[in-house]
Structures are given as structure tokens and as C-alpha cells.
Scaffold this active site. Structure first.
Site, mmCIF file in Angstrom:
data_model
loop_
_atom_site.group_PDB
_atom_site.id
_atom_site.type_symbol
_atom_site.label_atom_id
_atom_site.label_comp_id
_atom_site.label_asym_id
_atom_site.label_seq_id
_atom_site.Cartn_x
_atom_site.Cartn_y
_atom_site.Cartn_z
ATOM 1 N N HIS A 130 23.533 -11.143 43.625
ATOM 2 C CA HIS A 130 23.138 -12.495 44.033
ATOM 3 C C HIS A 130 23.055 -13.372 42.795
ATOM 4 C CE1 HIS A 130 21.500 -15.210 47.057
ATOM 5 N NE2 HIS A 130 20.690 -15.660 46.121
ATOM 6 N N ASP A 135 13.642 -16.967 55.942
ATOM 7 C CA ASP A 135 14.318 -17.610 54.806
ATOM 8 C C ASP A 135 15.226 -18.735 55.285
ATOM 9 O OD1 ASP A 135 14.919 -17.804 51.937
ATOM 10 O OD2 ASP A 135 16.946 -17.311 52.601
ATOM 11 N N ARG A 166 13.132 -26.435 52.124
ATOM 12 C CA ARG A 166 12.955 -26.610 50.671
ATOM 13 C C ARG A 166 13.982 -27.581 50.121
ATOM 14 N NH1 ARG A 166 13.762 -21.040 48.431
ATOM 15 N NH2 ARG A 166 13.512 -21.994 46.384
ATOM 16 N N SER A 217 12.814 -15.729 48.367
ATOM 17 C CA SER A 217 13.992 -16.121 49.147
ATOM 18 C C SER A 217 15.142 -15.144 48.889
ATOM 19 C CB SER A 217 14.389 -17.551 48.747
ATOM 20 O OG SER A 217 15.693 -17.843 49.166
ATOM 21 N N LYS A 270 16.202 -11.627 51.581
ATOM 22 C CA LYS A 270 17.554 -11.520 52.165
ATOM 23 C C LYS A 270 18.217 -10.220 51.719
ATOM 24 C CE LYS A 270 19.396 -15.494 50.656
ATOM 25 N NZ LYS A 270 18.497 -16.580 50.321
HETATM 26 N N1 URA Z 1 19.182 -18.646 46.025
HETATM 27 C C1 URA Z 1 18.459 -18.230 47.085
HETATM 28 O O1 URA Z 1 18.895 -17.402 47.883
HETATM 29 N N2 URA Z 1 17.232 -18.737 47.230
HETATM 30 C C2 URA Z 1 16.709 -19.647 46.384
HETATM 31 O O2 URA Z 1 15.592 -20.044 46.591
HETATM 32 C C3 URA Z 1 17.475 -20.074 45.290
HETATM 33 C C4 URA Z 1 18.720 -19.551 45.121
#
Ligand code: URA
Length: 436
Positions: free
Chosen positions: A88, A167, A174, A189, A193
């Protein structure tokens, strides 16, 4: 939700506003109530702003991650078919690495059930990029998502009503309430995930610089430490890499333009920074999955997956399985294109010293390539193609970039503004360091 006497929504928000730590029970109550629709958007927004201003302790961040992760179903895969590792990025401009990395990592022996996000603030999102491919669907039902992982080794999915709904709802809020930049919120967040995917480990590319949420090295380090701490507490493997996001990554930024660039990387013709970062992150994933012993070995395996054509072939199969129509032999892959393309020319001769990634991200959002409000539609065609990058020599009148826009007025305005974000100086400029 039946209101628990001991806990009221307003009390929880007030506690956070006053900087007092919340219990695991209070955090879970708040997240569950929001997902159930019993806690209003404005109450969640107030809570998020209180977290941005007052932070969270490690214990609270773990509780928030767990509560969000468990807001939906948790995926599970058979343990026998290769390590389940994902990657990620904390978000940047021109960051299309996931698009190439997923098929490469699968070709190197990993399974990658990737759940990605949408564009957030001025940064782009993997799902928005992929959805510029006509027909491609990312809101896969959990059964279909699992089936594609079994069949193809991985696929690109979205948070749905079933997977991490917390999320999905919080992320959108957000974006519209200036509450993106917060170490605990970003940690929860991302990891909610990732851990809901049933993976055993994840590599996180923490972006740092003007085009990232974390603009300074110490902020990026704080985020990396927070991610590693939550990973440890939740018993999953985590490796973090901090990389520069001062200038946009690669030569393209904007949804469809980035898909085109991703395919060029998979064809072995991509820009050096994108290719190098992809190999490095794949190597970290292979190390985490125990498939290689050294970073060099991992990078070689990754390069081989491109050179053999296997990674591009795997990408095409995954896109097709997700309903996408990509014309690999056709001009611009058959993706929708912007009607207006305008060049930004160098106002003087010299060396490119700075390309403001954040400004570019904001301009793409203004052109229609990102969202200002939760339900905004994305125009996949708009964006920038860079012809010069930091350290390059430019003569007066050389093309620095192209802006792709919906009309002349937008193109004119974006080109003028972007030129203000590029500085050209007399002295030679060294190429920027990618790994920090
Ligand atoms: N990527 C994400 O999945 N969440 C965030 O809050 C920022 C970047």
C-alpha cells in the site's frame, strides 16, 4: 443502535476534543454506530477533527484499526497456495505503482488480494485510475473477489458494503472535511483495509514531500512507526519504505494517463523512477513472504517478470476478468482521451530544480480528475504528461509538460498555474533521491 447509558456520542466526541484517551469499547461503539447509520456524518466529522488536532495513543490507534477492520467481513484464503502479501502507498501524485506491482508480485509467487482506495484530497487513487478502463469493475462482491484471487493470484478490489464499510464511509468524509492528514487516521484506514484481506503481511510505501500527506521526514517516520506498531500488535508482518514525493512519480499524472504509463512499465519501457520503485517494493514483498533471501534477488525476480512478458500478460488477464476492455495494441490502449491538449513551455533556459507535485495534484482535481465532494464524478481523461523532470536541462521554449483538459479555458488556466510550480535555475541540479 440502542443508546448505551454509559456512553453517549456527544460524550465521546467531547472526550476526544479535550484530549482524553478513549477506551477500546468507546471507539468500537462510535465506529459501529457510524456504520449502522446511528451516528451522523457531522458527528463523525467532529470526532475526526478532534483526532486530527489531539492525536490518538497507540492503544487507541490499534482499537480504531481493529474496530474498522471488523466493521465488515474478513476474507480468508487457503494457506497452501503461496504467501498472501500486499502493498500500500500512503498516497501521492502520479503514484501508479500498484497497477504494475500486483501482476509482477503474482508472477513472482505471491498472492495479492489488493483492496485499494480512491483519490483522497490532492492525491490519486488506484481505483479511480483503474476505472478509467472502460467496463472495469472494482466493487467486486467478496465471493467474486476471493474467486479471482484463487484463479489469477490476485485482483484489484474496493471496500464495499461488506468489506471494511467503516473505512469507505470515513474515507469519503475525511476527504471533504480536511481531516486526511493524521497519523492515527491514516494508520487505521490503511491497515483496516489491508488486514481484512486476510493477508499475512504488507509492505507500505510511506510517501514524503510536497506531494504527500506527510510533508516532512519526521512526520513520515512517525507514520511508518505507527504502522509498524499496529502491525506488531495485530500479529501481521509489516515492512515500511519511505520514498520521496517532491515531484510527481513517473511522467504522467491523471487517471487514464497513469494506466497508459503503468502498461509502459509492464512492457519494459517505463520511466526509471517508476520501474525502480516497483522492483524495490516487489522485493520487499518477496522478502516478507519468505520467497527470497535478499533485496537484490527480489529485484531480479521482479525485473524478470517484466522482461519475460509474463507480468503484462497477467495484468491483461486480471483487467479482463474484472470486465475491463484494454486494447494493448491500440493507440493509448483504447482509453478515453481528453479533447484538449496544451503544452507548457519553458520560460527560460537552465535546469529543472522543482516540479511542485502537490500543485499538480490540486490542478488535476480542479480539472475534474479528483473529487471536492463525496459524490463528485471523476473525469478519467484529464491530467499532465511531464516532458522534463527534476535535474533535466531545458532550453527556453522546450516543452515542460502537456496538460490534458476538457476545454481550452481549463487547459489554459492549468498550464499557467503549473508553470508557476516549476522552477528552472542556472546551476546544474542533481537528480532527486527516491528512497529516503
Ligand atoms: N491511504 C489510505 O488508504 N488511507 C489514508 O487515510 C491515506 C492514504
Amino acid at each position: 443502535m440502542i443508546m448505551d447509558d454509559a456512553m453517549s456520542v456527544i460524550e465521546i466526541i467531547s472526550k476526544k476534543r479535550d484530549g482524553a484517551p478513549l477506551s477500546e469499547k468507546e471507539i468500537r461503539y462510535f465506529i459501529d454506530g457510524f456504520v449502522a447509520g446511528d451516528i451522523a456524518d457531522y458527528q463523525m466529522s467532529a470526532f475526526l477533527m478532534a483526532v486530527v488536532l489531539n492525536g490518538m495513543t497507540g492503544v487507541e490507534t490499534v482499537a480504531m484499526t481493529r474496530a474498522m477492520m471488523e466493521s465488515g467481513i474478513l476474507l480468508e484464503f487457503a494457506p497452501s497456495d503461496g504467501p498472501l502479501i500486499d502493498k500500500h502507498s500512503t498516497g501521492g501524485v502520479g503514484d501508479k505503482i500498484s497497477l504494475m506491482l500486483l501482476p509482477i508480485a503474482i508472477e513472482c509467487g505471491l498472492r495479492v488480494p489488493m483492496i485499494s482506495g480512491r483519490g483522497l484530497g490532492f492525491t490519486g487513487g488506484t481505483l479511480d485510475k483503474l476505472e478509467s478502463i472502460p467496463g472495469l469493475k472494482t466493487d467486486l462482491a467478496p465471493d467474486r473477489f476471493a474467486e479471482l484471487v484463487e484463479m489469477l493470484g490476485g485482483c484489484f478490489g474496493a471496500q464495499t458494503e461488506e468489506i471494511v464499510p467503516a473505512d469507505r464511509k470515513i474515507y469519503a468524509l475525511r476527504d471533504a472535511t480536511a481531516t486526511v492528514r493524521s497519523v492515527p487516521l491514516i494508520t487505521a484506514s490503511i491497515l483496516s483495509k489491508k488486514f481484512a484481506e486476510g493477508i499475512s503481511g504488507v509492505v507500505i510505501d510511506v510517501k514524503c514531500g510536497r506531494g504527500a500527506f506527510m510533508q516532512k521526514a519526521d512526520e513520515a517516520r512517525d507514520l511508518a512507526e505507527s504502522l509498524e506498531m499496529v502491525g506488531r500488535e495485530m500479529g501481521r508482518g509489516i515492512r515500511t519504505v519511505i520514498t520521496s514525493m517532491e515531484q510527481p512519480l513517473g511522467h504522467s499524472a491523471g487517471n487514464a494517463l497513469e494506466v497508459i504509463e503503468a502498461v509502459s512499465v509492464l512492457s519494459g519501457k517505463g520511466p526509471g523512477d517508476c520501474t525502480e520503485l516497483t522492483h524495490r517494493l516487489v522485493a520487499e514483498m518477496l522478502l516478507l513472504g519468505g520467497l527470497v533471501q535478499t533485496q537484490e534477488e527480489g529485484m531480479e525476480r521482479s525485473a524478470e517478470a517484466i522482461a519475460s512478458g509474463r507480468a503484462l500478460d497477467r495484468f491483461a488477464r486480471i483487467v479482463e476478468a474484472q470486465g475491463g476492455e484494454l486494447d494493448l495494441g491500440g493507440e493509448d490502449l483504447g482509453l478515453p482521451a481528453a479533447p484538449v491538449i496544451k503544452a507548457g513551455l519553458a520560460p527560460r533556459s537552465g535546469h529543472v530544480a522543482m516540479i511542485d507535485a502537490r500543485l499538480m495534484g490540486e490542478l488535476i482535481r480542479g480539472l475534474g480528475g479528483g473529487r471536492f465532494e463525496v459524490g463528485d464524478e471523476i473525469d478519467p481523461t484529464v491530467g499532465f504528461r511531464l516532458h522534463k523532470k527534476k535535474g533535466d536541462k531545458a532550453s527556453r521554449g522546450d516543452k515542460l509538460f502537456e496538460v490534458h483538459a476538457r476545454n481550452d479555458i481549463d487547459a489554459e488556466r492549468a498550464a499557467r498555474k503549473m508553470l508557476e510550480g516549476i522552477s528552472i535555475i542556472d546551476d546544474p541540479v542533481s537528480s532527486p533521491q527516491l528512497f529516503l
